[in-house]
Write an enzyme that holds these catalytic residues in place. Structure first.
Site, PDB file in Angstrom:
ATOM      1  N   SER A  55       9.315   3.704  11.004  1.00 51.14           N
ATOM      2  CA  SER A  55       8.270   2.959  10.298  1.00 51.14           C
ATOM      3  C   SER A  55       8.240   3.481   8.877  1.00 51.14           C
ATOM      4  O   SER A  55       8.367   4.685   8.644  1.00 51.14           O
ATOM      5  CB  SER A  55       6.888   3.168  10.928  1.00 51.14           C
ATOM      6  OG  SER A  55       6.788   2.450  12.137  1.00 51.14           O
ATOM      7  N   GLU A  62       1.784  -4.171  -6.873  1.00 48.26           N
ATOM      8  CA  GLU A  62       1.339  -5.501  -6.449  1.00 48.26           C
ATOM      9  C   GLU A  62       0.846  -5.525  -5.001  1.00 48.26           C
ATOM     10  O   GLU A  62       0.333  -6.530  -4.548  1.00 48.26           O
ATOM     11  CB  GLU A  62       2.483  -6.516  -6.616  1.00 48.26           C
ATOM     12  CG  GLU A  62       3.043  -6.631  -8.016  1.00 48.26           C
ATOM     13  CD  GLU A  62       4.099  -5.582  -8.386  1.00 48.26           C
ATOM     14  OE1 GLU A  62       4.602  -5.646  -9.513  1.00 48.26           O
ATOM     15  OE2 GLU A  62       4.411  -4.700  -7.556  1.00 48.26           O
ATOM     16  N   SER A  63       1.022  -4.467  -4.220  1.00 47.94           N
ATOM     17  CA  SER A  63       0.520  -4.256  -2.856  1.00 47.94           C
ATOM     18  C   SER A  63       1.475  -3.381  -2.051  1.00 47.94           C
ATOM     19  O   SER A  63       1.553  -2.201  -2.281  1.00 47.94           O
ATOM     20  CB  SER A  63       0.193  -5.555  -2.128  1.00 47.94           C
ATOM     21  OG  SER A  63      -0.597  -5.243  -0.993  1.00 47.94           O
ATOM     22  N   HIS A  68       9.093  -1.821  10.358  1.00 48.88           N
ATOM     23  CA  HIS A  68       8.966  -1.137  11.651  1.00 48.88           C
ATOM     24  C   HIS A  68      10.166  -1.590  12.470  1.00 48.88           C
ATOM     25  O   HIS A  68      10.423  -2.792  12.570  1.00 48.88           O
ATOM     26  CB  HIS A  68       7.656  -1.508  12.353  1.00 48.88           C
ATOM     27  CG  HIS A  68       6.471  -1.313  11.470  1.00 48.88           C
ATOM     28  ND1 HIS A  68       5.912  -0.073  11.236  1.00 48.88           N
ATOM     29  CD2 HIS A  68       5.762  -2.178  10.721  1.00 48.88           C
ATOM     30  CE1 HIS A  68       4.898  -0.197  10.405  1.00 48.88           C
ATOM     31  NE2 HIS A  68       4.795  -1.470  10.065  1.00 48.88           N
ATOM     32  N   CYS A  83       0.148  -9.517  -4.600  1.00 52.88           N
ATOM     33  CA  CYS A  83      -0.855 -10.295  -5.318  1.00 52.88           C
ATOM     34  C   CYS A  83      -0.227 -10.979  -6.527  1.00 52.88           C
ATOM     35  O   CYS A  83      -0.932 -11.536  -7.356  1.00 52.88           O
ATOM     36  CB  CYS A  83      -2.030  -9.409  -5.741  1.00 52.88           C
ATOM     37  SG  CYS A  83      -1.545  -8.033  -6.795  1.00 52.88           S
TER      38      CYS A  83
END
Length: 117
Positions: A55, A62-63, A68, A83
């Site tokens: 993971s 931007e985020s 995973h 975003c």
């Protein structure tokens, strides 16, 4: 109303399991996908599980991009949240598909955050 962000859920199937269990390889691959997509990395964390699976998340201004993996099934679940419409998510997806040798894939885009005005 304008969405505040865009969440992409990517399914990568029939991938090479050797890639899916290598945390260092996946970290470099996600870094490449972030860079090539035009996003800006600000941090990252990856963890290799025992007996297998990884993971990881790359935090971007931007985020985030996350992955995973389930090597025993040749499967990777990938999330990109941004975003910014200027991030080229299709380019990032293409990089992952090619480098993980995914035989099939799909993705869904979800528009997130519709603030009441």
């Amino acid at each position: 109303m304008k969405a505040l962000g865009f969440h992409y859920l990517i399914e990568l199937n029939n991938c090479d399991p050797n890639y899916l269990k290598d945390a260092q390889f996946l970290e470099k691959l996600l870094q490449k996908a972030v860079k090539e997509s035009g996003a800006t990395e600000i941090g990252r964390v990856f963890h290799e599980f025992s007996p297998h699976g990884v993971s990881g998340v790359v935090l971007i201004s931007e985020s985030h991009f996350s992955i995973h993996t389930w090597p025993e099934y040749g499967y990777a679940a990938v999330d990109f949240f941004t975003c910014s419409k200027s991030v080229d998510v299709q380019k990032a997806i293409s990089i992952l598909k090619k480098n993980l040798d995914a035989k099939s894939s799909s993705f869904v885009e979800i528009k997130r955050g519709f603030p009441e005005t």
